[in-house]
Write an enzyme that holds these catalytic residues in place. Structure first.
Site, PDB file in Angstrom:
ATOM      1  N   GLU A 129      23.130 -25.385 -25.463  1.00  0.00           N
ATOM      2  CA  GLU A 129      23.209 -26.803 -25.857  1.00  0.00           C
ATOM      3  C   GLU A 129      22.973 -27.708 -24.649  1.00  0.00           C
ATOM      4  O   GLU A 129      22.267 -28.718 -24.731  1.00  0.00           O
ATOM      5  CB  GLU A 129      24.582 -27.126 -26.450  1.00  0.00           C
ATOM      6  CG  GLU A 129      24.949 -26.329 -27.686  1.00  0.00           C
ATOM      7  CD  GLU A 129      25.700 -25.044 -27.360  1.00  0.00           C
ATOM      8  OE1 GLU A 129      25.320 -24.338 -26.409  1.00  0.00           O
ATOM      9  OE2 GLU A 129      26.665 -24.747 -28.073  1.00  0.00           O
TER      10      GLU A 129
ATOM     11  N   CYS B 261      30.895 -24.600 -27.316  1.00  0.00           N
ATOM     12  CA  CYS B 261      32.098 -24.531 -26.475  1.00  0.00           C
ATOM     13  C   CYS B 261      32.567 -25.945 -26.120  1.00  0.00           C
ATOM     14  O   CYS B 261      31.864 -26.942 -26.351  1.00  0.00           O
ATOM     15  CB  CYS B 261      31.813 -23.721 -25.209  1.00  0.00           C
ATOM     16  SG  CYS B 261      30.877 -24.644 -23.971  1.00  0.00           S
TER      17      CYS B 261
HETATM   18  N1  THU Z   1      27.249 -20.000 -24.844  1.00  0.00           N
HETATM   19  C1  THU Z   1      26.346 -20.984 -25.189  1.00  0.00           C
HETATM   20  O1  THU Z   1      25.168 -20.911 -24.848  1.00  0.00           O
HETATM   21  N2  THU Z   1      26.810 -22.023 -25.918  1.00  0.00           N
HETATM   22  C2  THU Z   1      28.106 -22.185 -26.306  1.00  0.00           C
HETATM   23  O2  THU Z   1      28.455 -23.219 -26.848  1.00  0.00           O
HETATM   24  C3  THU Z   1      29.062 -21.112 -26.097  1.00  0.00           C
HETATM   25  C4  THU Z   1      28.633 -20.018 -25.201  1.00  0.00           C
HETATM   26  C5  THU Z   1      26.766 -18.872 -24.032  1.00  0.00           C
HETATM   27  C6  THU Z   1      27.290 -18.853 -22.635  1.00  0.00           C
HETATM   28  C7  THU Z   1      27.185 -17.395 -22.289  1.00  0.00           C
HETATM   29  O3  THU Z   1      25.896 -17.123 -21.792  1.00  0.00           O
HETATM   30  C8  THU Z   1      27.347 -16.675 -23.608  1.00  0.00           C
HETATM   31  O4  THU Z   1      27.172 -17.655 -24.610  1.00  0.00           O
HETATM   32  C9  THU Z   1      28.702 -16.029 -23.787  1.00  0.00           C
HETATM   33  O5  THU Z   1      29.726 -16.930 -23.557  1.00  0.00           O
END
Ligand code: THU
Length: 127
Positions: free
Chosen positions: A55, A84
């Protein structure tokens, strides 16, 4: 643009995910009010902590190209994970009407940022 088309672009972006540590690829597609789409994927790092989420990749691409008005963001992953906290905060900075979340199975869910991130810290609290 309808949610299905935006989700399709998010799935395409997920193919570029650099996630050798978590093996959890995420794709995002951010739709601007004037109809442009900026995609993003997660970009991990050996330090782990410097990982950038899909994002935030998309938001930084859009803002660095002069776009700050967003209608929707589609976020996809195998499990259909919601953004997240850090990404919710960054999305709050610019605002977005719809957060469309999908996994590899099941129906996409559509949220507002207010639902996902109530009582956010924003610029109004700096004055
Ligand atoms: N991740 C995202 O790309 N977006 C989120 O909103 C949550 C987590 C990614 C970060 C990391 O590379 C993987 O997901 C595991 O946490």
């Amino acid at each position: 643009m309808n949610p299905t088309d935006l989700l399709e672009q998010a799935w395409a972006a997920r193919r570029q995910a650099y996630a050798p540590y978590s093996n959890f690829g995420v794709g995002a597609a951010l739709l601007t009010r004037d109809g442009r789409v900026f995609t993003g994927c997660n970009v991990e790092n050996a330090t782990y902590g410097l990982t950038v989420c899909a994002e935030r990749t998309a938001v930084c691409k859009a803002v660095s190209e002069g776009c700050r008005d967003f209608a929707a963001i589609a976020v996809v992953s195998e499990t259909g994970a919601t953004p997240c906290g850090a990404c919710r905060q960054v999305l709050t900075e610019f605002g977005v009407d719809q957060v469309i979340v999908a996994g590899s199975t099941g129906e996409p869910r559509i949220y507002t940022l207010a639902e996902l991130f109530p009582y956010a810290f924003d610029s109004r609290q700096l004055t």
